[in-house]
Design an enzyme around this catalytic site. Structure first.
Site, mmCIF file in Angstrom:
data_model
loop_
_atom_site.group_PDB
_atom_site.id
_atom_site.type_symbol
_atom_site.label_atom_id
_atom_site.label_comp_id
_atom_site.label_asym_id
_atom_site.label_seq_id
_atom_site.Cartn_x
_atom_site.Cartn_y
_atom_site.Cartn_z
ATOM 1 N N TYR A 132 0.813 -1.228 0.000
ATOM 2 C CA TYR A 132 0.000 0.000 0.000
ATOM 3 C C TYR A 132 0.843 1.274 0.000
ATOM 4 C CZ TYR A 132 -4.468 -2.329 0.223
ATOM 5 O OH TYR A 132 -5.578 -3.073 -0.104
ATOM 6 N N GLU A 218 -6.452 -29.323 9.107
ATOM 7 C CA GLU A 218 -6.334 -28.726 7.771
ATOM 8 C C GLU A 218 -7.336 -27.604 7.552
ATOM 9 O OE1 GLU A 218 -7.232 -29.783 3.084
ATOM 10 O OE2 GLU A 218 -7.137 -31.421 4.520
ATOM 11 N N ASP A 271 -7.886 -33.979 5.080
ATOM 12 C CA ASP A 271 -8.761 -34.759 4.198
ATOM 13 C C ASP A 271 -7.999 -35.950 3.620
ATOM 14 O OD1 ASP A 271 -10.888 -33.031 4.539
ATOM 15 O OD2 ASP A 271 -10.500 -31.888 2.699
#
Length: 390
Positions: A132, A218, A271
């Site tokens: 920025y 996760e 997963d």
């Protein structure tokens, strides 16, 4: 469950003792580059600028040479450290007289100038602050993120020593208190809300915890469900952390900080799919892009708690909760099986080959098809009680 907790979780205690016995052999201390002084950082930057000025004085176009952070040719595998960068195998040349790289050359000089001022004045800034400061010049936040890492790699100095911090996306909760560098006390015990991972993990001190283990989760959705269940106190004192998918550097630094300080077992809950496995591998063995900071980011003691492909068969997860592997999944799985660290993980390899044969994957949420609270009340307690990790 709480009444005879010590008996029920004897496997975790035994594993913890085993880790303590082997800790000196399996892990090296944090990289000595972490100790680079501010004065040394300034000298390293001045050396880069001096080389540019010298080239200009000879009427030559200045060139910056960066280690290639995307090439496996630059990476070696060490079982005790993970993926670490080797010197001189493959480099990227950023030329000031080439139309394809002149913009990047200018970006690097601009960020180097900013870093020099930050270190000189002993002030910290976030990568977002740098972006920025001149959005038109950089064009995107991703440009700044990449350049800061390139500079860190080029100078061989950890990003924190450059006085550049990243906004954290991860969260942590459980039996943990510590002080931030500015002496702010952080208590992660809250049952209802998680604590954002610090943006200055290197400055954390006075860590206090009686946790038996750390659980890397996760997904944020699973993390929040376990938080709602009050998992960290109902089961046994523990710490949960999530990087909300692919972990940012601060989440990885925090896991490493907890390992260095507490030396307790660290388990991963991901997963049962190729991308979950890869995320776990990033925590355990690191990534090619950040291999230059492997010593402060990897935790090779991380164990795979679940969701295992073999769990899907063992628990008879309903077929409608399973998802067929896409071609992209199969390609990722094939790629993972070729990774250098798989050779020392035969149990992981076996699970991945099982996934390859079955051609199905499953999310952690698929356990809800057995019972809504199966994950928190049955799956995790039994896994931890009977040592169901690999």
């Amino acid at each position: 469950m709480e009444s005879n907790m010590s008996e029920q979780f004897v496997e975790i205690d035994n594993f913890g003792l085993e880790l303590l016995e082997n800790v000196d052999m399996t892990m090296e201390p944090q990289h000595s580059h972490e100790e680079v002084s501010s004065q040394e950082v300034l000298i390293l930057i001045e050396k880069v600028i001096l080389e540019i000025v010298t080239s200009l004085s000879k009427d030559e176009a200045p060139v910056l040479v960066l280690p290639n952070r995307s090439s496996w040719a630059n990476v070696s595998f060490d079982n005790a450290v993970g993926l670490q960068m080797t010197s001189g195998s493959s480099v990227t040349t950023v030329r000031s007289n080439c139309s394809s790289s002149v913009t990047k050359f200018g970006h690097i000089l601009k960020v180097l100038s900013t870093i020099y001022k930050l270190v000189q004045s002993n002030v910290y800034a976030t990568k977002r602050d740098i972006y920025y400061n001149d959005t038109q010049l950089f064009g995107s936040q991703r440009t700044v993120d990449s350049i800061v890492d390139d500079i860190s790699c080029m100078l061989k100095v950890p990003r924190r020593r450059l006085h550049v911090l990243a906004t954290s996306k991860g969260f942590i909760s459980g039996d943990l208190c510590y002080l931030e560098e500015d002496s702010t006390k952080v208590d992660c015990h809250s049952n209802s809300t998680a604590t954002p991972v610090s943006s200055n993990v290197g400055g954390i001190r006075n860590i206090v915890s009686s946790a038996k283990f750390v659980l890397i989760v996760e997904k944020d959705a699973t993390f929040q469900k376990l938080l709602d269940y009050d998992f960290c106190t109902k089961l046994c004192p523990c710490i949960m952390i999530t990087g909300k998918g692919v972990p940012d550097v601060n989440s990885r630094l925090m896991v490493r900080k907890l390992w260095d300080t507490l030396h307790i077992p660290i388990f991963a809950l991901v997963d049962a799919d190729p991308y979950g496995i890869e995320i776990m591998c990033i925590y355990k063995y690191g990534s090619v892009a950040m291999s230059f900071e492997a010593h402060s980011l990897t935790v090779p003691s991380v164990m795979w708690l679940g969701l295992l492909p073999s769990d899907l068969q063992r628990l008879r997860v309903p077929e409608d909760a399973l998802i067929p592997l896409t071609q992209r999944d199969q390609n990722k799985l094939t790629s993972l099986l070729k990774r250098p660290y798989l050779a020392c993980q035969p149990a992981w390899q076996k699970e991945m080959e099982m996934m390859q044969r079955s051609k199905v994957k499953a999310e952690i949420q698929s356990l809800a098809s057995i019972a809504p609270d199966f994950l928190s009340r049955v799956y995790l307690p039994n896994k931890l009680r009977y040592g169901g990790w690999i």
